[in-house]
Design a protein around this motif. Structure first.
Motif, mmCIF file in Angstrom:
data_model
loop_
_atom_site.group_PDB
_atom_site.id
_atom_site.type_symbol
_atom_site.label_atom_id
_atom_site.label_comp_id
_atom_site.label_asym_id
_atom_site.label_seq_id
_atom_site.Cartn_x
_atom_site.Cartn_y
_atom_site.Cartn_z
ATOM 1 N N LYS A 4 1.047 -1.246 0.066
ATOM 2 C CA LYS A 4 0.035 0.085 -0.139
ATOM 3 C C LYS A 4 0.747 1.241 -0.063
ATOM 4 O O LYS A 4 1.533 1.567 1.007
ATOM 5 N N ILE A 5 0.704 2.006 -1.291
ATOM 6 C CA ILE A 5 1.827 3.091 -1.342
ATOM 7 C C ILE A 5 0.923 4.509 -1.312
ATOM 8 O O ILE A 5 -0.102 4.464 -2.154
ATOM 9 N N LEU A 6 1.311 5.340 -0.663
ATOM 10 C CA LEU A 6 0.750 6.648 -0.664
ATOM 11 C C LEU A 6 1.478 7.721 -1.134
ATOM 12 O O LEU A 6 2.693 7.973 -0.839
ATOM 13 N N VAL A 7 1.250 8.527 -2.184
ATOM 14 C CA VAL A 7 1.996 9.632 -2.802
ATOM 15 C C VAL A 7 1.488 11.051 -2.123
ATOM 16 O O VAL A 7 0.076 11.339 -2.307
ATOM 17 N N MET A 82 7.031 14.481 -2.772
ATOM 18 C CA MET A 82 7.544 15.205 -3.849
ATOM 19 C C MET A 82 8.859 16.072 -3.759
ATOM 20 O O MET A 82 9.692 16.296 -4.365
ATOM 21 N N GLU A 83 8.995 16.519 -2.468
ATOM 22 C CA GLU A 83 9.974 17.440 -1.922
ATOM 23 C C GLU A 83 10.607 16.960 -0.719
ATOM 24 O O GLU A 83 9.684 16.486 0.159
ATOM 25 N N LYS A 84 11.869 17.236 -0.564
ATOM 26 C CA LYS A 84 12.442 16.731 0.890
ATOM 27 C C LYS A 84 11.858 17.611 2.024
ATOM 28 O O LYS A 84 11.613 16.888 3.114
ATOM 29 N N LYS A 85 11.333 18.731 1.948
ATOM 30 C CA LYS A 85 10.540 19.419 2.971
ATOM 31 C C LYS A 85 9.226 18.767 3.159
ATOM 32 O O LYS A 85 8.758 18.946 4.300
ATOM 33 N N GLY A 105 11.515 11.086 -5.723
ATOM 34 C CA GLY A 105 12.682 11.066 -6.688
ATOM 35 C C GLY A 105 13.896 10.327 -6.075
ATOM 36 O O GLY A 105 15.090 10.664 -6.659
ATOM 37 N N GLN A 106 13.773 9.472 -5.099
ATOM 38 C CA GLN A 106 14.729 8.796 -4.500
ATOM 39 C C GLN A 106 15.837 8.142 -5.288
ATOM 40 O O GLN A 106 17.025 8.167 -5.213
ATOM 41 N N TRP A 107 15.227 7.568 -6.551
ATOM 42 C CA TRP A 107 16.094 6.736 -7.378
ATOM 43 C C TRP A 107 16.588 7.537 -8.617
ATOM 44 O O TRP A 107 17.030 6.973 -9.510
ATOM 45 N N ILE A 108 16.204 8.833 -8.557
ATOM 46 C CA ILE A 108 16.880 9.508 -9.842
ATOM 47 C C ILE A 108 17.518 10.710 -9.242
ATOM 48 O O ILE A 108 17.366 11.862 -9.427
ATOM 49 N N GLY A 109 18.477 10.520 -8.396
ATOM 50 C CA GLY A 109 19.403 11.436 -7.927
ATOM 51 C C GLY A 109 18.801 12.127 -6.632
ATOM 52 O O GLY A 109 19.267 13.103 -6.231
ATOM 53 N N GLN A 110 17.747 11.585 -5.943
ATOM 54 C CA GLN A 110 17.113 12.195 -4.710
ATOM 55 C C GLN A 110 16.518 13.622 -4.955
ATOM 56 O O GLN A 110 16.588 14.492 -4.271
ATOM 57 N N LYS A 111 15.979 13.685 -6.335
ATOM 58 C CA LYS A 111 15.435 14.983 -7.016
ATOM 59 C C LYS A 111 14.045 15.290 -6.263
ATOM 60 O O LYS A 111 13.279 14.289 -6.042
ATOM 61 N N GLU A 129 7.719 14.560 -16.512
ATOM 62 C CA GLU A 129 8.748 13.571 -16.792
ATOM 63 C C GLU A 129 9.390 13.159 -15.666
ATOM 64 O O GLU A 129 9.897 12.012 -15.733
ATOM 65 N N LEU A 130 9.836 14.240 -14.640
ATOM 66 C CA LEU A 130 10.639 13.712 -13.592
ATOM 67 C C LEU A 130 9.670 12.745 -12.774
ATOM 68 O O LEU A 130 10.269 11.883 -12.326
#
Length: 143
Positions: A4-7, A82-85, A105-111, A129-130
């Motif tokens: 179960k994944i929450l975005v 979506m963002e570190k904050k 974005g963990q696996w795309i350079g922690q973006k 795209e990101l």
């Protein structure tokens, strides 16, 4: 196992619905939902977000924004922000969720994936795209 994944994003009308529906498409055997730390509750996905998603073969139709709550956090195995904050925002709502909250974005350079809300189509396309790249990077790890 993460079933179960929450975005999560802010308003739950642009980035997180796009991430949710992309992950649903890539991981049909998983339960995926989305929410916002400052959700525009009950609103559909932003029309530009939907247009960009549809251009890429994903429909956000039927989406309704919902507020992130501690109850919602407790129901999911993994929370992707979506963002570190947003990690701090999630933790402020549900401190116990910190250990299962990660960056979309963990696996795309922690973006961080920037919020395109009320910006140009190009901003929505860049964010999408990101999100698409990040979802494709998460999919094999969650399969």
């Amino acid at each position: 196992m993460f079933n179960k994944i929450l975005v999560v994003c802010v308003g739950n009308i642009c980035r997180s619905p796009s991430g949710e529906y992309l992950l649903k498409k890539l991981l049909p055997h998983k339960e995926v939902a989305s929410a916002g730390v400052g959700a525009l509750v009950g609103k559909p996905a932003d029309s530009m977000a939907n247009d960009v998603a549809e251009t890429n073969g994903v429909s956000l139709k039927g989406h309704e924004a919902q507020q992130l709550t501690s109850q919602l956090c407790s129901e999911f195995d993994l929370i992707l922000v979506m963002e570190k904050k947003h990690i701090e925002a999630v933790t402020n709502i549900a401190q116990e969720a910190r250990g299962k909250t990660m960056l979309f974005g963990q696996w795309i350079g922690q973006k961080d994936i920037p919020d395109p809300y009320r910006q140009s189509r190009e901003a929505f396309e860049y964010a999408y795209e990101l999100i698409d790249n990040a979802a494709k990077a998460w999919a094999p790890k969650l399969s």
